[in-house]
Design a protein around this motif. Structure first.
Motif, PDB file in Angstrom:
ATOM      1  N   LYS A 103     -36.878  51.247  19.420  1.00  0.00           N
ATOM      2  CA  LYS A 103     -36.268  51.530  20.709  1.00  0.00           C
ATOM      3  C   LYS A 103     -37.108  51.006  21.871  1.00  0.00           C
ATOM      4  O   LYS A 103     -36.697  51.091  23.017  1.00  0.00           O
ATOM      5  CB  LYS A 103     -36.077  53.040  20.867  1.00  0.00           C
ATOM      6  CG  LYS A 103     -35.201  53.675  19.783  1.00  0.00           C
ATOM      7  CD  LYS A 103     -35.105  55.163  19.977  1.00  0.00           C
ATOM      8  CE  LYS A 103     -34.277  55.820  18.884  1.00  0.00           C
ATOM      9  NZ  LYS A 103     -34.206  57.289  19.052  1.00  0.00           N
ATOM     10  N   ARG A 104     -38.281  50.488  21.582  1.00  0.00           N
ATOM     11  CA  ARG A 104     -39.157  50.028  22.639  1.00  0.00           C
ATOM     12  C   ARG A 104     -38.563  48.804  23.325  1.00  0.00           C
ATOM     13  O   ARG A 104     -38.029  47.905  22.671  1.00  0.00           O
ATOM     14  CB  ARG A 104     -40.535  49.684  22.058  1.00  0.00           C
ATOM     15  CG  ARG A 104     -41.582  49.404  23.121  1.00  0.00           C
ATOM     16  CD  ARG A 104     -42.958  49.240  22.492  1.00  0.00           C
ATOM     17  NE  ARG A 104     -43.975  49.044  23.494  1.00  0.00           N
ATOM     18  CZ  ARG A 104     -45.255  48.867  23.214  1.00  0.00           C
ATOM     19  NH1 ARG A 104     -45.658  48.862  21.948  1.00  0.00           N
ATOM     20  NH2 ARG A 104     -46.135  48.695  24.178  1.00  0.00           N
ATOM     21  N   LYS A 105     -38.649  48.761  24.652  1.00  0.00           N
ATOM     22  CA  LYS A 105     -38.076  47.671  25.422  1.00  0.00           C
ATOM     23  C   LYS A 105     -39.168  46.931  26.190  1.00  0.00           C
ATOM     24  O   LYS A 105     -40.185  47.508  26.562  1.00  0.00           O
ATOM     25  CB  LYS A 105     -37.023  48.200  26.395  1.00  0.00           C
ATOM     26  CG  LYS A 105     -35.815  48.823  25.704  1.00  0.00           C
ATOM     27  CD  LYS A 105     -34.780  49.292  26.715  1.00  0.00           C
ATOM     28  CE  LYS A 105     -33.564  49.887  26.024  1.00  0.00           C
ATOM     29  NZ  LYS A 105     -32.543  50.347  26.996  1.00  0.00           N
ATOM     30  N   PHE A 106     -38.943  45.652  26.396  1.00  0.00           N
ATOM     31  CA  PHE A 106     -39.883  44.807  27.128  1.00  0.00           C
ATOM     32  C   PHE A 106     -39.162  44.137  28.295  1.00  0.00           C
ATOM     33  O   PHE A 106     -37.955  43.885  28.239  1.00  0.00           O
ATOM     34  CB  PHE A 106     -40.485  43.746  26.195  1.00  0.00           C
ATOM     35  CG  PHE A 106     -41.272  44.334  25.052  1.00  0.00           C
ATOM     36  CD1 PHE A 106     -42.621  44.631  25.210  1.00  0.00           C
ATOM     37  CD2 PHE A 106     -40.670  44.604  23.831  1.00  0.00           C
ATOM     38  CE1 PHE A 106     -43.350  45.177  24.173  1.00  0.00           C
ATOM     39  CE2 PHE A 106     -41.396  45.152  22.781  1.00  0.00           C
ATOM     40  CZ  PHE A 106     -42.739  45.438  22.961  1.00  0.00           C
ATOM     41  N   TYR A 107     -39.950  43.841  29.328  1.00  0.00           N
ATOM     42  CA  TYR A 107     -39.367  43.304  30.560  1.00  0.00           C
ATOM     43  C   TYR A 107     -40.231  42.176  31.113  1.00  0.00           C
ATOM     44  O   TYR A 107     -41.433  42.086  30.824  1.00  0.00           O
ATOM     45  CB  TYR A 107     -39.254  44.411  31.620  1.00  0.00           C
ATOM     46  CG  TYR A 107     -38.524  45.643  31.148  1.00  0.00           C
ATOM     47  CD1 TYR A 107     -37.143  45.770  31.301  1.00  0.00           C
ATOM     48  CD2 TYR A 107     -39.220  46.690  30.527  1.00  0.00           C
ATOM     49  CE1 TYR A 107     -36.480  46.894  30.857  1.00  0.00           C
ATOM     50  CE2 TYR A 107     -38.547  47.822  30.082  1.00  0.00           C
ATOM     51  CZ  TYR A 107     -37.181  47.919  30.250  1.00  0.00           C
ATOM     52  OH  TYR A 107     -36.519  49.033  29.804  1.00  0.00           O
ATOM     53  N   ARG A 108     -39.601  41.325  31.921  1.00  0.00           N
ATOM     54  CA  ARG A 108     -40.315  40.291  32.658  1.00  0.00           C
ATOM     55  C   ARG A 108     -39.654  40.132  34.016  1.00  0.00           C
ATOM     56  O   ARG A 108     -38.574  40.670  34.265  1.00  0.00           O
ATOM     57  CB  ARG A 108     -40.311  38.968  31.901  1.00  0.00           C
ATOM     58  CG  ARG A 108     -38.961  38.267  31.809  1.00  0.00           C
ATOM     59  CD  ARG A 108     -39.105  36.934  31.110  1.00  0.00           C
ATOM     60  NE  ARG A 108     -37.850  36.186  31.056  1.00  0.00           N
ATOM     61  CZ  ARG A 108     -37.425  35.363  32.012  1.00  0.00           C
ATOM     62  NH1 ARG A 108     -38.138  35.208  33.126  1.00  0.00           N
ATOM     63  NH2 ARG A 108     -36.275  34.717  31.900  1.00  0.00           N
ATOM     64  N   CYS A 109     -40.297  39.406  34.890  1.00  0.00           N
ATOM     65  CA  CYS A 109     -39.676  39.141  36.188  1.00  0.00           C
ATOM     66  C   CYS A 109     -38.634  38.038  36.018  1.00  0.00           C
ATOM     67  O   CYS A 109     -38.488  37.477  34.938  1.00  0.00           O
ATOM     68  CB  CYS A 109     -40.733  38.735  37.218  1.00  0.00           C
ATOM     69  SG  CYS A 109     -41.400  37.080  36.950  1.00  0.00           S
ATOM     70  N   GLY A 110     -37.938  37.710  37.068  1.00  0.00           N
ATOM     71  CA  GLY A 110     -36.858  36.734  36.945  1.00  0.00           C
ATOM     72  C   GLY A 110     -37.297  35.297  36.889  1.00  0.00           C
ATOM     73  O   GLY A 110     -36.515  34.430  36.486  1.00  0.00           O
ATOM     74  N   ASP A 111     -38.559  35.004  37.260  1.00  0.00           N
ATOM     75  CA  ASP A 111     -38.976  33.609  37.397  1.00  0.00           C
ATOM     76  C   ASP A 111     -40.089  33.175  36.448  1.00  0.00           C
ATOM     77  O   ASP A 111     -40.196  31.984  36.142  1.00  0.00           O
ATOM     78  CB  ASP A 111     -39.435  33.341  38.843  1.00  0.00           C
ATOM     79  CG  ASP A 111     -38.315  33.583  39.843  1.00  0.00           C
ATOM     80  OD1 ASP A 111     -37.159  33.242  39.522  1.00  0.00           O
ATOM     81  OD2 ASP A 111     -38.599  34.113  40.928  1.00  0.00           O
ATOM     82  N   ASN A 133     -36.362  42.601  34.242  1.00  0.00           N
ATOM     83  CA  ASN A 133     -35.392  41.889  33.415  1.00  0.00           C
ATOM     84  C   ASN A 133     -35.666  42.206  31.936  1.00  0.00           C
ATOM     85  O   ASN A 133     -36.722  41.846  31.397  1.00  0.00           O
ATOM     86  CB  ASN A 133     -35.472  40.382  33.636  1.00  0.00           C
ATOM     87  CG  ASN A 133     -34.923  39.977  34.996  1.00  0.00           C
ATOM     88  OD1 ASN A 133     -34.491  40.836  35.766  1.00  0.00           O
ATOM     89  ND2 ASN A 133     -34.955  38.699  35.300  1.00  0.00           N
ATOM     90  N   ALA A 134     -34.728  42.891  31.299  1.00  0.00           N
ATOM     91  CA  ALA A 134     -34.919  43.322  29.914  1.00  0.00           C
ATOM     92  C   ALA A 134     -34.901  42.137  28.955  1.00  0.00           C
ATOM     93  O   ALA A 134     -34.118  41.191  29.108  1.00  0.00           O
ATOM     94  CB  ALA A 134     -33.840  44.326  29.528  1.00  0.00           C
ATOM     95  N   LEU A 135     -35.779  42.209  27.954  1.00  0.00           N
ATOM     96  CA  LEU A 135     -35.840  41.202  26.897  1.00  0.00           C
ATOM     97  C   LEU A 135     -35.363  41.822  25.581  1.00  0.00           C
ATOM     98  O   LEU A 135     -35.354  43.035  25.414  1.00  0.00           O
ATOM     99  CB  LEU A 135     -37.269  40.682  26.728  1.00  0.00           C
ATOM    100  CG  LEU A 135     -37.892  40.024  27.969  1.00  0.00           C
ATOM    101  CD1 LEU A 135     -39.343  39.644  27.684  1.00  0.00           C
ATOM    102  CD2 LEU A 135     -37.100  38.793  28.384  1.00  0.00           C
ATOM    103  N   THR A 136     -34.981  40.984  24.651  1.00  0.00           N
ATOM    104  CA  THR A 136     -34.523  41.439  23.346  1.00  0.00           C
ATOM    105  C   THR A 136     -35.613  41.202  22.307  1.00  0.00           C
ATOM    106  O   THR A 136     -36.080  40.070  22.148  1.00  0.00           O
ATOM    107  CB  THR A 136     -33.239  40.706  22.927  1.00  0.00           C
ATOM    108  OG1 THR A 136     -32.225  40.927  23.909  1.00  0.00           O
ATOM    109  CG2 THR A 136     -32.756  41.208  21.572  1.00  0.00           C
ATOM    110  N   TYR A 137     -36.015  42.273  21.618  1.00  0.00           N
ATOM    111  CA  TYR A 137     -37.051  42.151  20.594  1.00  0.00           C
ATOM    112  C   TYR A 137     -36.459  41.564  19.318  1.00  0.00           C
ATOM    113  O   TYR A 137     -35.391  41.969  18.872  1.00  0.00           O
ATOM    114  CB  TYR A 137     -37.660  43.521  20.299  1.00  0.00           C
ATOM    115  CG  TYR A 137     -38.611  43.523  19.132  1.00  0.00           C
ATOM    116  CD1 TYR A 137     -39.895  43.009  19.255  1.00  0.00           C
ATOM    117  CD2 TYR A 137     -38.221  44.048  17.901  1.00  0.00           C
ATOM    118  CE1 TYR A 137     -40.766  42.999  18.179  1.00  0.00           C
ATOM    119  CE2 TYR A 137     -39.088  44.049  16.821  1.00  0.00           C
ATOM    120  CZ  TYR A 137     -40.360  43.525  16.962  1.00  0.00           C
ATOM    121  OH  TYR A 137     -41.215  43.523  15.889  1.00  0.00           O
ATOM    122  N   VAL A 138     -37.158  40.610  18.737  1.00  0.00           N
ATOM    123  CA  VAL A 138     -36.748  39.986  17.478  1.00  0.00           C
ATOM    124  C   VAL A 138     -37.775  40.350  16.415  1.00  0.00           C
ATOM    125  O   VAL A 138     -38.960  40.024  16.546  1.00  0.00           O
ATOM    126  CB  VAL A 138     -36.642  38.456  17.614  1.00  0.00           C
ATOM    127  CG1 VAL A 138     -36.243  37.834  16.283  1.00  0.00           C
ATOM    128  CG2 VAL A 138     -35.634  38.091  18.707  1.00  0.00           C
TER     129      VAL A 138
END
Length: 233
Positions: A103-111, A133-138
């Motif tokens: 369930k852990r989520k990761f984020y980055r900025c838009g640029d 900005n949410a990222l999808t964990y693989v």
């Protein structure tokens, strides 16, 4: 995900009313080894409804009841109450149902794609923008064998009453019978039991209080009231 259950075959000494060992497959052994990777907060969360787990349950409850006003703005109570295990249990049954890593989520900025955070309050070190900005964990790919977990499924394992684990063999079985001074084979009986989430929590609780874990979980109705104490002459 539905709750998983496993089957174990117990060898019981009917005279001493003790489980000598369990014959188990890789799923049960994977579960046992996965216990070692669980954070303390996760263990207390699983055991807080059990008796005899000491004062850590009070500490856990204190954090639960603490008003958010007293928490640092860049911290969350969830980080302590539901910490992420260092080893993902997504492929391990039972306790893996409570694994937070999936369930852990990761984020980055838009640029700036170079930086990532697990907190939306973090600022990008390059552009100083919030990382929202949410990222999808693989998940990593499975090995060529197709097996998951920690141990290989090529053999049946012997799990002792004190949770020591070795591959099952005729020699190891005979050695164990000699160790426990079993002289009459008629006193031995086999019993197939189901191991689910309830038994998993009982095992986790008993493993911190006694060396007769399987006996406490499957033969005794009540959990041990105090740890085993070795009496010295």
């Amino acid at each position: 995900m539905a709750e998983s259950t496993l089957s174990l075959k117990l060898l019981i000494n009917s005279q001493s009313k003790r489980v000598l060992f369990a014959e188990a497959g890789k799923d049960f052994v994977d579960f046992l080894f996965y216990i070692l990777s669980l954070p303390v907060g996760t263990v207390i969360n699983l055991l807080k409804k059990q008796e005899n787990i000491g004062s850590l349950a009070n500490l856990y409850e204190s954090i639960e009841n603490l008003n958010e006003t007293y928490i640092q703005p860049n911290k969350t109570k969830e980080a302590i109450l539901k910490p992420v295990a260092t080893v993902s249990g997504s492929n391990v049954p039972l306790l893996a149902l409570n694994d937070a890593s999936s369930k852990r989520k990761f984020y980055r900025c838009g640029d700036c794609p170079r930086y990532v955070s697990d907190d939306t309050n973090a600022s990008c070190p390059s552009c100083s923008r919030k990382m929202t900005n949410a990222l999808t964990y693989v998940a990593p790919p499975q090995r060529a064998s197709g097996e998951v977990g920690f141990v290989k499924g090529v053999v049946t394992y012997m799990v002792m009453d004190d949770l020591a684990v070795i591959p099952l063999s005729t020699i190891s079985s005979i050695t164990l019978l000699h160790k426990f001074q079993v002289k009459e084979l008629s006193s031995l009986e086999e019993k197939v039991v189901t191991f689910g989430m309830d038994e998993a929590v009982k095992l986790l609780n008993a493993s911190m209080q006694t060396k007769k874990v399987l006996t406490e979980v499957f033969l005794n109705c009540a959990p041990p009231t105090k740890p085993d104490v070795e009496i010295m002459d």
